[in-house]
Design a protein around this motif. Sequence first.
Motif, PDB file in Angstrom:
ATOM      1  N   LEU A 196       8.642  -6.359  -3.976  1.00 24.99           N
ATOM      2  CA  LEU A 196       8.614  -5.515  -3.114  1.00 24.99           C
ATOM      3  C   LEU A 196       9.795  -4.981  -2.937  1.00 24.99           C
ATOM      4  N   PRO A 197       9.975  -3.590  -2.538  1.00 21.76           N
ATOM      5  CA  PRO A 197      11.089  -2.908  -2.353  1.00 21.76           C
ATOM      6  C   PRO A 197      11.798  -3.483  -0.949  1.00 21.76           C
ATOM      7  N   ARG A 198      13.127  -3.334  -0.902  1.00 23.20           N
ATOM      8  CA  ARG A 198      13.635  -3.841   0.253  1.00 23.20           C
ATOM      9  C   ARG A 198      13.288  -3.262   1.780  1.00 23.20           C
ATOM     10  N   GLU A 199      13.002  -1.953   1.481  1.00 23.67           N
ATOM     11  CA  GLU A 199      12.726  -1.054   2.762  1.00 23.67           C
ATOM     12  C   GLU A 199      11.342  -1.489   3.141  1.00 23.67           C
ATOM     13  N   VAL A 200      10.510  -2.074   2.343  1.00 29.07           N
ATOM     14  CA  VAL A 200       8.922  -2.375   2.564  1.00 29.07           C
ATOM     15  C   VAL A 200       8.981  -3.842   3.203  1.00 29.07           C
ATOM     16  N   ARG A 201       9.802  -4.837   2.416  1.00 28.40           N
ATOM     17  CA  ARG A 201      10.252  -5.991   2.990  1.00 28.40           C
ATOM     18  C   ARG A 201      10.419  -6.004   4.651  1.00 28.40           C
ATOM     19  N   GLN A 202      11.456  -4.942   4.751  1.00 33.80           N
ATOM     20  CA  GLN A 202      11.922  -5.016   6.295  1.00 33.80           C
ATOM     21  C   GLN A 202      11.051  -4.301   7.201  1.00 33.80           C
ATOM     22  N   GLU A 203       9.908  -3.656   6.946  1.00 31.51           N
ATOM     23  CA  GLU A 203       8.943  -3.254   7.724  1.00 31.51           C
ATOM     24  C   GLU A 203       7.942  -4.182   8.125  1.00 31.51           C
ATOM     25  N   ILE A 204       7.675  -5.223   7.259  1.00 30.16           N
ATOM     26  CA  ILE A 204       6.363  -6.108   7.526  1.00 30.16           C
ATOM     27  C   ILE A 204       6.433  -7.039   8.716  1.00 30.16           C
ATOM     28  N   ASP A 205       5.402  -6.945   9.468  1.00 28.91           N
ATOM     29  CA  ASP A 205       5.398  -7.783  10.816  1.00 28.91           C
ATOM     30  C   ASP A 205       4.369  -8.890  10.451  1.00 28.91           C
ATOM     31  N   GLU A 258      -8.908  -2.918  12.993  1.00 28.90           N
ATOM     32  CA  GLU A 258      -8.120  -3.643  14.108  1.00 28.90           C
ATOM     33  C   GLU A 258      -6.808  -3.012  14.597  1.00 28.90           C
ATOM     34  N   GLY A 259      -6.485  -1.827  14.206  1.00 30.25           N
ATOM     35  CA  GLY A 259      -5.193  -1.206  14.363  1.00 30.25           C
ATOM     36  C   GLY A 259      -4.083  -1.445  13.660  1.00 30.25           C
ATOM     37  N   GLY A 260      -4.164  -2.354  12.762  1.00 30.28           N
ATOM     38  CA  GLY A 260      -2.930  -2.645  11.903  1.00 30.28           C
ATOM     39  C   GLY A 260      -2.748  -1.732  10.909  1.00 30.28           C
ATOM     40  N   ILE A 261      -1.449  -1.602  10.297  1.00 27.84           N
ATOM     41  CA  ILE A 261      -1.082  -0.585   9.381  1.00 27.84           C
ATOM     42  C   ILE A 261      -0.590  -1.163   8.077  1.00 27.84           C
ATOM     43  N   VAL A 262      -1.335  -1.219   6.972  1.00 32.66           N
ATOM     44  CA  VAL A 262      -1.139  -1.718   5.829  1.00 32.66           C
ATOM     45  C   VAL A 262      -0.066  -0.843   5.034  1.00 32.66           C
ATOM     46  N   VAL A 263       1.066  -1.576   5.118  1.00 32.06           N
ATOM     47  CA  VAL A 263       2.180  -0.983   4.243  1.00 32.06           C
ATOM     48  C   VAL A 263       2.270  -1.016   2.651  1.00 32.06           C
ATOM     49  N   ALA A 264       1.820  -2.009   2.224  1.00 30.50           N
ATOM     50  CA  ALA A 264       1.555  -2.535   0.913  1.00 30.50           C
ATOM     51  C   ALA A 264       0.511  -3.595   0.713  1.00 30.50           C
ATOM     52  N   GLU A 265       0.406  -3.700  -0.668  1.00 37.55           N
ATOM     53  CA  GLU A 265      -0.463  -5.113  -0.918  1.00 37.55           C
ATOM     54  C   GLU A 265       0.415  -5.729  -2.172  1.00 37.55           C
TER      55      GLU A 265
END
Length: 220
Positions: free
Chosen positions: A84-93, A164-171
Amino acid sequence: MARHRCVVLMDWRAAQTRAGPRDRTYDGMTDEEVLAEFRAAGALLEGHFILSSGRRSANYLQCARVLMNAERAGKLARATVQKLPREVRQEIDLVVSPAMGGLIIGHEVGRALDKDAVFLERPEGVFELRRGFAITPGQKVLMVEDVVTTGLSSRQAIEAVEAEGGIVVAEVALVDRSAGEVDLGVPFYPLVSINFPVYEADAIPPELAAIPAIKPGSRK
């Protein structure tokens, strides 16, 4: 039976040629190193397999077996997270995975990211959260799968998260069997991408048809 095994191995070598160089590096683990983990676990199977999509293949990667060793599962999860790109990792909740296949690797990816990991189930054929799991509207979610072939299961899981209102940023996934052709509607980062030959049920080569078919996955 020896003739059938020869055909399968030829298919394997041809698939690896189509997939590109086997020593391609993925942030510390090469394709061959990832597949070596499957071999070591006896999880790179050869025969005649019915995939969850209904299609047929002479090869099958049994992720449940490669993940049964906790140390190996953690190693593969850490390598997957590194894709995962660093910026994607930082987004994940939150980490979400579809049961059953994605459950173990999803948990280990959650550990590697230091994030909670929950899973979706489909007791009535549609993915849903159970067991008190919940997604807060606006939460950034990483979807985690074991194997992606057609992407249908992943897309259905993503839709359930969005409902459910979630935002999938990547898989992420351990294995992309589509060799990079699948479209999930979100950025996709598999640990290894392969292209084993896959056949429709009514178009199986005679060599494969001569081998009894089995369905090794969790879906009947």
